[in-house]
Motif scaffolding. Structure first.
Motif, PDB file in Angstrom:
ATOM      1  N   GLU A 166       0.852  -1.199   0.058  1.00 45.78           N
ATOM      2  CA  GLU A 166      -0.013   0.107   0.220  1.00 45.78           C
ATOM      3  C   GLU A 166       0.812   1.326  -0.129  1.00 45.78           C
ATOM      4  O   GLU A 166       0.402   2.405  -0.275  1.00 45.78           O
ATOM      5  CB  GLU A 166      -0.831   0.114   1.294  1.00 45.78           C
ATOM      6  N   LEU A 167       2.142   1.077   0.448  1.00 51.07           N
ATOM      7  CA  LEU A 167       2.937   2.365   0.456  1.00 51.07           C
ATOM      8  C   LEU A 167       3.585   2.843  -0.648  1.00 51.07           C
ATOM      9  O   LEU A 167       4.299   3.603  -0.911  1.00 51.07           O
ATOM     10  CB  LEU A 167       4.093   2.005   1.486  1.00 51.07           C
ATOM     11  N   MET A 168       3.454   1.927  -1.752  1.00 49.89           N
ATOM     12  CA  MET A 168       3.818   2.068  -3.187  1.00 49.89           C
ATOM     13  C   MET A 168       2.659   2.334  -4.119  1.00 49.89           C
ATOM     14  O   MET A 168       1.525   1.784  -3.939  1.00 49.89           O
ATOM     15  CB  MET A 168       4.810   0.822  -3.551  1.00 49.89           C
ATOM     16  N   THR A 169       3.058   3.045  -5.254  1.00 56.12           N
ATOM     17  CA  THR A 169       1.958   3.443  -6.158  1.00 56.12           C
ATOM     18  C   THR A 169       2.662   3.769  -7.403  1.00 56.12           C
ATOM     19  O   THR A 169       3.604   4.632  -7.165  1.00 56.12           O
ATOM     20  CB  THR A 169       0.901   4.430  -5.737  1.00 56.12           C
ATOM     21  N   PRO A 170       2.285   3.467  -8.730  1.00 55.96           N
ATOM     22  CA  PRO A 170       2.848   4.267  -9.809  1.00 55.96           C
ATOM     23  C   PRO A 170       2.360   5.584  -9.895  1.00 55.96           C
ATOM     24  O   PRO A 170       1.110   5.967  -9.819  1.00 55.96           O
ATOM     25  CB  PRO A 170       2.325   3.314 -10.906  1.00 55.96           C
ATOM     26  N   GLY A 171       3.078   6.562 -10.459  1.00 51.48           N
ATOM     27  CA  GLY A 171       2.924   8.066 -10.465  1.00 51.48           C
ATOM     28  C   GLY A 171       1.955   8.734  -9.616  1.00 51.48           C
ATOM     29  O   GLY A 171       1.224   9.432  -9.785  1.00 51.48           O
ATOM     30  N   GLY A 172       2.503   8.506  -8.325  1.00 47.91           N
ATOM     31  CA  GLY A 172       1.952   9.147  -7.063  1.00 47.91           C
ATOM     32  C   GLY A 172       2.573  10.371  -7.053  1.00 47.91           C
ATOM     33  O   GLY A 172       3.360  10.788  -7.773  1.00 47.91           O
ATOM     34  N   ALA A 173       2.158  11.274  -5.820  1.00 48.08           N
ATOM     35  CA  ALA A 173       2.661  12.446  -5.624  1.00 48.08           C
ATOM     36  C   ALA A 173       4.113  12.356  -5.286  1.00 48.08           C
ATOM     37  O   ALA A 173       4.354  11.596  -4.804  1.00 48.08           O
ATOM     38  CB  ALA A 173       1.814  13.080  -4.240  1.00 48.08           C
ATOM     39  N   SER A 174       5.072  13.171  -5.756  1.00 50.14           N
ATOM     40  CA  SER A 174       6.332  13.231  -5.684  1.00 50.14           C
ATOM     41  C   SER A 174       6.902  13.618  -4.341  1.00 50.14           C
ATOM     42  O   SER A 174       8.091  13.609  -3.867  1.00 50.14           O
ATOM     43  CB  SER A 174       7.040  13.924  -6.619  1.00 50.14           C
ATOM     44  N   GLU A 181      -0.753   7.895   0.790  1.00 52.39           N
ATOM     45  CA  GLU A 181      -1.018   6.567   1.982  1.00 52.39           C
ATOM     46  C   GLU A 181      -0.263   6.956   3.350  1.00 52.39           C
ATOM     47  O   GLU A 181      -0.736   6.760   4.240  1.00 52.39           O
ATOM     48  CB  GLU A 181      -0.595   5.575   1.282  1.00 52.39           C
ATOM     49  N   VAL A 182       1.028   7.446   3.158  1.00 53.02           N
ATOM     50  CA  VAL A 182       1.771   7.771   4.371  1.00 53.02           C
ATOM     51  C   VAL A 182       1.101   9.015   5.137  1.00 53.02           C
ATOM     52  O   VAL A 182       1.000   8.861   6.377  1.00 53.02           O
ATOM     53  CB  VAL A 182       3.209   8.270   3.980  1.00 53.02           C
ATOM     54  N   ALA A 183       0.504  10.007   4.236  1.00 53.74           N
ATOM     55  CA  ALA A 183      -0.137  11.173   4.833  1.00 53.74           C
ATOM     56  C   ALA A 183      -1.641  10.410   5.700  1.00 53.74           C
ATOM     57  O   ALA A 183      -1.656  10.815   6.902  1.00 53.74           O
ATOM     58  CB  ALA A 183      -0.659  11.841   4.011  1.00 53.74           C
ATOM     59  N   LYS A 184      -2.249   9.594   5.085  1.00 50.74           N
ATOM     60  CA  LYS A 184      -3.200   8.934   5.737  1.00 50.74           C
ATOM     61  C   LYS A 184      -3.086   8.095   7.165  1.00 50.74           C
ATOM     62  O   LYS A 184      -3.456   8.317   7.997  1.00 50.74           O
ATOM     63  CB  LYS A 184      -4.098   7.805   4.782  1.00 50.74           C
ATOM     64  N   ARG A 185      -1.830   7.466   7.074  1.00 48.89           N
ATOM     65  CA  ARG A 185      -1.324   6.705   8.162  1.00 48.89           C
ATOM     66  C   ARG A 185      -0.886   7.808   9.164  1.00 48.89           C
ATOM     67  O   ARG A 185      -0.998   7.464  10.596  1.00 48.89           O
ATOM     68  CB  ARG A 185      -0.226   6.018   7.754  1.00 48.89           C
ATOM     69  N   TYR A 186      -0.456   8.949   8.957  1.00 50.61           N
ATOM     70  CA  TYR A 186       0.006   9.891   9.693  1.00 50.61           C
ATOM     71  C   TYR A 186      -1.158  10.359  10.461  1.00 50.61           C
ATOM     72  O   TYR A 186      -1.117  10.499  11.765  1.00 50.61           O
ATOM     73  CB  TYR A 186       0.832  10.982   9.018  1.00 50.61           C
ATOM     74  N   VAL A 187      -2.030  10.676   9.959  1.00 48.47           N
ATOM     75  CA  VAL A 187      -3.424  11.206  10.585  1.00 48.47           C
ATOM     76  C   VAL A 187      -3.866  10.173  11.476  1.00 48.47           C
ATOM     77  O   VAL A 187      -4.473  10.313  12.581  1.00 48.47           O
ATOM     78  CB  VAL A 187      -4.407  11.775   9.406  1.00 48.47           C
ATOM     79  N   ALA A 188      -3.900   8.814  10.955  1.00 45.19           N
ATOM     80  CA  ALA A 188      -4.615   7.940  11.923  1.00 45.19           C
ATOM     81  C   ALA A 188      -3.702   7.738  12.978  1.00 45.19           C
ATOM     82  O   ALA A 188      -4.321   7.412  14.028  1.00 45.19           O
ATOM     83  CB  ALA A 188      -4.401   6.723  11.085  1.00 45.19           C
ATOM     84  N   ALA A 189      -2.231   8.004  12.744  1.00 48.27           N
ATOM     85  CA  ALA A 189      -1.493   7.550  14.289  1.00 48.27           C
ATOM     86  C   ALA A 189      -1.458   8.913  15.250  1.00 48.27           C
ATOM     87  O   ALA A 189      -1.370   8.496  16.258  1.00 48.27           O
ATOM     88  CB  ALA A 189      -0.025   7.489  13.696  1.00 48.27           C
ATOM     89  N   THR A 190      -2.055  10.124  14.781  1.00 43.47           N
ATOM     90  CA  THR A 190      -2.163  11.178  15.503  1.00 43.47           C
ATOM     91  C   THR A 190      -3.434  11.515  16.008  1.00 43.47           C
ATOM     92  O   THR A 190      -3.617  12.507  16.682  1.00 43.47           O
ATOM     93  CB  THR A 190      -1.157  12.357  14.960  1.00 43.47           C
ATOM     94  N   PRO A 227       5.613  14.929  -0.043  1.00 40.45           N
ATOM     95  CA  PRO A 227       4.482  14.889   0.965  1.00 40.45           C
ATOM     96  C   PRO A 227       3.945  16.103   1.074  1.00 40.45           C
ATOM     97  O   PRO A 227       4.562  17.140   1.034  1.00 40.45           O
ATOM     98  CB  PRO A 227       5.220  14.455   2.388  1.00 40.45           C
ATOM     99  N   SER A 228       2.482  16.513   1.740  1.00 42.94           N
ATOM    100  CA  SER A 228       1.924  17.665   1.844  1.00 42.94           C
ATOM    101  C   SER A 228       1.299  17.684   2.995  1.00 42.94           C
ATOM    102  O   SER A 228       1.150  16.710   3.835  1.00 42.94           O
ATOM    103  CB  SER A 228       0.993  18.101   0.523  1.00 42.94           C
ATOM    104  N   GLY A 229       0.742  18.936   3.533  1.00 42.74           N
ATOM    105  CA  GLY A 229      -0.088  18.954   4.700  1.00 42.74           C
ATOM    106  C   GLY A 229       0.562  18.797   5.831  1.00 42.74           C
ATOM    107  O   GLY A 229       1.706  19.131   5.954  1.00 42.74           O
ATOM    108  N   ALA A 230      -0.418  18.178   6.951  1.00 43.00           N
ATOM    109  CA  ALA A 230       0.223  17.764   8.353  1.00 43.00           C
ATOM    110  C   ALA A 230       1.477  16.964   8.303  1.00 43.00           C
ATOM    111  O   ALA A 230       2.368  17.205   9.125  1.00 43.00           O
ATOM    112  CB  ALA A 230      -0.850  17.274   9.163  1.00 43.00           C
ATOM    113  N   LEU A 231       1.498  16.127   7.139  1.00 38.95           N
ATOM    114  CA  LEU A 231       2.622  15.168   7.305  1.00 38.95           C
ATOM    115  C   LEU A 231       3.908  16.004   6.800  1.00 38.95           C
ATOM    116  O   LEU A 231       5.112  15.948   7.450  1.00 38.95           O
ATOM    117  CB  LEU A 231       2.637  14.178   5.979  1.00 38.95           C
ATOM    118  N   ALA A 232       3.728  16.893   6.045  1.00 35.95           N
ATOM    119  CA  ALA A 232       4.918  17.630   5.437  1.00 35.95           C
ATOM    120  C   ALA A 232       5.496  18.754   6.787  1.00 35.95           C
ATOM    121  O   ALA A 232       6.635  18.741   6.598  1.00 35.95           O
ATOM    122  CB  ALA A 232       4.495  18.689   4.224  1.00 35.95           C
ATOM    123  N   ASP A 233       4.372  19.049   7.177  1.00 36.14           N
ATOM    124  CA  ASP A 233       4.805  19.932   8.531  1.00 36.14           C
ATOM    125  C   ASP A 233       5.492  19.035   9.508  1.00 36.14           C
ATOM    126  O   ASP A 233       6.758  19.719  10.047  1.00 36.14           O
ATOM    127  CB  ASP A 233       3.367  20.544   9.210  1.00 36.14           C
TER     128      ASP A 233
END
Length: 204
Positions: free
Chosen positions: A87-95, A194-203, A97-103
């Motif tokens: 799930e942490l891999m995808t073709p052609g995804g965002a290059s 997906e990383v961002a989603k997991r960050y929000v869920a973790a926090t 991070p953004s939002g709360a994860l980026a912060d």
């Protein structure tokens, strides 16, 4: 059977040229399947665990019966880690991070490149087989850790939001002994959403 290998969310060729088709077939169809087969065999000895999620098994490893604790740790960890990995891999995804994860990345590492360097360094320094992770604490702070074999940070009370497999089966067909090249190339297929989603869920 209590557990099953999830289907890939993309084609086996989708992560080329960074992750090759042959490796994806071997890694997903053979290695992940072996972990699931062995985990189910262990759980059959204790039917009362049949409804327990793999996350809870690994998070509460100390409560798993002693006669299957080793197989659950190794194979349950392998199932959990790989399910996340696909799930942490995808073709052609965002290059990036953004939002709360980026912060959070900026607060902990300064830059995304510094985060990548820390993850890669932990992956290179992991002797033998294992994983390199970004984990989040409940207050949102990030850190990089690595684990041996199929261990997962959940066992130590940490929530992984990103992880890369540095077992040789993850890269040897394409990269041979060049683990550093594999680690560098892997960032081209990271699913930052997906990383961002997991960050929000973790926090949350």
């Amino acid at each position: 059977m209590a557990f099953a290998v999830p289907a890939l969310p993309y084609e086996y060729t989708a992560l080329e040229p960074h992750i090759d088709e042959a490796t994806m077939h071997l890694h997903h169809d053979k290695h992940h399947q072996a972990y699931v087969t062995n985990l189910n065999a262990a759980i059959e000895k204790h039917p009362e665990l049949g409804d327990t999620s793999v996350e809870d098994l690994i998070k509460n490893l100390g409560t798993v019966p002693d006669d299957i604790k080793g197989p659950v740790r190794n194979n349950g960890g392998g199932h959990l880690n790989h399910t996340m990995f696909w799930e942490l891999m995808t073709p052609g995804g965002a290059s990036e991070p953004s939002g709360a994860l980026a912060d959070a990345i900026t607060a902990a590492f300064g830059t995304v490149d510094a985060l990548k360097a820390a993850v890669n360094d932990a992956g290179l320094k992991r002797f033998g087989s294992g994983w390199t992770w970004v984990v989040a604490s409940a207050d949102g702070k990030l850190q990089v850790v690595s684990t041996a074999n199929q261990d997962n940070p959940l066992t130590d009370g940490l929530t992984p939001i990103l992880g890369n497999d540095v077992w040789e089966h993850a890269y040897y067909l394409k990269y041979q002994n060049r683990r550093a090249d594999y680690l560098a190339a892997w960032w081209n297929v990271v699913n930052w959403d997906e990383v961002a989603k997991r960050y929000v869920a973790a926090t949350s």
